[in-house]
Motif scaffolding. Structure first.
Motif, mmCIF file in Angstrom:
data_model
loop_
_atom_site.group_PDB
_atom_site.id
_atom_site.type_symbol
_atom_site.label_atom_id
_atom_site.label_comp_id
_atom_site.label_asym_id
_atom_site.label_seq_id
_atom_site.Cartn_x
_atom_site.Cartn_y
_atom_site.Cartn_z
ATOM 1 N N GLU A 56 88.180 95.198 2.750
ATOM 2 C CA GLU A 56 88.288 93.763 2.493
ATOM 3 C C GLU A 56 86.954 93.190 2.021
ATOM 4 O O GLU A 56 85.887 93.652 2.413
ATOM 5 C CB GLU A 56 88.709 93.056 3.786
ATOM 6 N N LEU A 58 85.116 89.731 2.504
ATOM 7 C CA LEU A 58 85.134 88.472 3.242
ATOM 8 C C LEU A 58 84.050 87.575 2.668
ATOM 9 O O LEU A 58 82.883 87.956 2.622
ATOM 10 C CB LEU A 58 84.881 88.719 4.732
ATOM 11 N N ASP A 243 88.789 88.147 -0.540
ATOM 12 C CA ASP A 243 90.192 88.136 -0.088
ATOM 13 C C ASP A 243 90.402 87.003 0.915
ATOM 14 O O ASP A 243 91.384 86.265 0.854
ATOM 15 C CB ASP A 243 90.539 89.473 0.584
ATOM 16 N N ARG A 244 89.491 86.911 1.874
ATOM 17 C CA ARG A 244 89.507 85.823 2.853
ATOM 18 C C ARG A 244 88.169 85.098 2.797
ATOM 19 O O ARG A 244 87.163 85.679 2.389
ATOM 20 C CB ARG A 244 89.735 86.360 4.273
ATOM 21 N N THR A 245 88.172 83.850 3.256
ATOM 22 C CA THR A 245 86.966 83.033 3.186
ATOM 23 C C THR A 245 86.737 82.298 4.506
ATOM 24 O O THR A 245 87.672 81.784 5.109
ATOM 25 C CB THR A 245 87.057 82.010 2.031
ATOM 26 N N GLU A 256 88.682 78.710 8.111
ATOM 27 C CA GLU A 256 88.802 80.071 7.586
ATOM 28 C C GLU A 256 90.253 80.347 7.218
ATOM 29 O O GLU A 256 91.176 79.727 7.749
ATOM 30 C CB GLU A 256 88.295 81.097 8.598
ATOM 31 N N GLY A 257 90.435 81.278 6.284
ATOM 32 C CA GLY A 257 91.791 81.631 5.864
ATOM 33 C C GLY A 257 91.748 82.458 4.603
ATOM 34 O O GLY A 257 90.662 82.825 4.108
ATOM 35 N N LEU A 258 92.917 82.782 4.063
ATOM 36 C CA LEU A 258 92.978 83.465 2.773
ATOM 37 C C LEU A 258 92.290 82.593 1.727
ATOM 38 O O LEU A 258 92.413 81.358 1.754
ATOM 39 C CB LEU A 258 94.427 83.730 2.371
ATOM 40 N N THR A 259 91.563 83.227 0.813
ATOM 41 C CA THR A 259 90.789 82.462 -0.166
ATOM 42 C C THR A 259 91.682 81.523 -0.964
ATOM 43 O O THR A 259 91.329 80.351 -1.181
ATOM 44 C CB THR A 259 90.021 83.417 -1.107
ATOM 45 N N GLN A 261 94.405 80.145 -0.058
ATOM 46 C CA GLN A 261 94.813 79.056 0.845
ATOM 47 C C GLN A 261 93.678 78.030 0.990
ATOM 48 O O GLN A 261 93.917 76.816 0.942
ATOM 49 C CB GLN A 261 95.174 79.656 2.202
#
Length: 279
Positions: A56, A58, A243-245, A256-259, A261
């Motif tokens: 992943e 991040l 992928d996520r941020t 925080e969450g999926l990028t 989103q």
């Protein structure tokens, strides 16, 4: 998403200064952002927790002074944490809080498990060593001893980051900023790390050079499946890579969450402001 994180960070806290009765825990309303005007203590990271999963990328995003680079320096052991825990999913390190390990054990993790690419290449490279010498230094630290093998590995790495091999014996101080970053990436990859940290790697580079470095990072992640933590104040960089941020403000994670989103439906006012500044 994968079941087990490759890196688990819990309650990371880093402060510069001793603190006082006014700014200790429970009195955070007395702070100006993350700074105590009474005693001068800076709370750079406050209760930071996140997971990084295998393969992943991040993204950690936030304005200057939000604590994201300090967090990265703590994870790479450039700074000692005030308190907190970090665990790597590795058979040799299972259940061991990395922040409590000896200096020798931390050095071993840096040599075998981690790679780091700094915002300023001066911190990641010896500017008066040759480019191939910089990579060889990291290989020796990781236990390699055969010169021919190290030279072959170094050439492959420099070639993979598009450094012409006829310049491999040149010193990075002769290179452009983009080339220095690419040598740094090659050096960081030389020990085949499962985890790579990238701290503001495109700051100060021309747009076309930024695009080349970002394309290179995506290609490396796709081909090698390395887990990456990418710190940036630039949401455009995060959008391209992550992928996520995780969004940081004043030393704390606020969202925080999926990028996708985070970009399409930001919940916090600060994140909304970041996203709208992109449009």
């Amino acid at each position: 998403m994968y079941e087990k994180p490759i890196l688990k960070v819990r309650h990371l806290h880093k402060q510069f200064g001793k603190g006082c009765t006014q700014c200790q825990e429970g009195h955070s309303e007395s702070l100006q952002k993350n700074y105590c005007p009474k005693c001068g203590t800076v709370y750079a990271c406050r209760d930071v927790s996140f997971d990084l999963f295998p393969g992943e990328i991040l993204g950690i995003v936030g304005e200057s002074g939000s604590g994201k680079s300090t967090m990265m320096q703590c994870l790479y052991f450039d700074e000692a944490v005030t308190s907190g825990e970090a665990y790597v999913n590795d058979s040799d390190l299972m259940g061991k809080n990395m922040f409590e390990l000896s200096a020798q054990q931390k050095r071993s993790i840096r040599n075998h498990k981690y790679g780091m690419v700094y915002q300023n290449p001066v911190h990641g490279l010896k500017m008066d060593f040759s480019s191939i010498g910089n990579i060889a230094e990291k290989l020796i630290a990781a236990g390699k001893r055969y010169v021919n093998e190290m030279e072959a590995t170094s050439k492959n790495l420099l070639d993979s980051v598009h450094i012409p091999l006829f310049r491999m014996k040149e010193e990075p101080q002769n290179f452009s900023g983009g080339m220095q970053q690419r040598v740094q990436i090659a050096k960081a990859l030389s020990n085949n790390p499962p985890i790579l940290f990238l701290d503001e790697v495109t700051t100060g580079l021309d747009l076309s050079v930024q695009a080349n470095v970002l394309d290179l990072i995506k290609k490396i992640q796709r081909e090698l499946g390395i887990s990456m933590v990418v710190v940036s104040h630039d949401l455009a960089v995060i959008r391209m890579l992550a992928d996520r941020t995780v969004v940081m403000l004043n030393g704390s994670i606020i969202e925080e969450g999926l990028t996708d989103q985070i970009l399409e439906d930001p919940q916090r006012a600060y994140t909304q402001q970041l996203v709208y500044s992109l449009i």
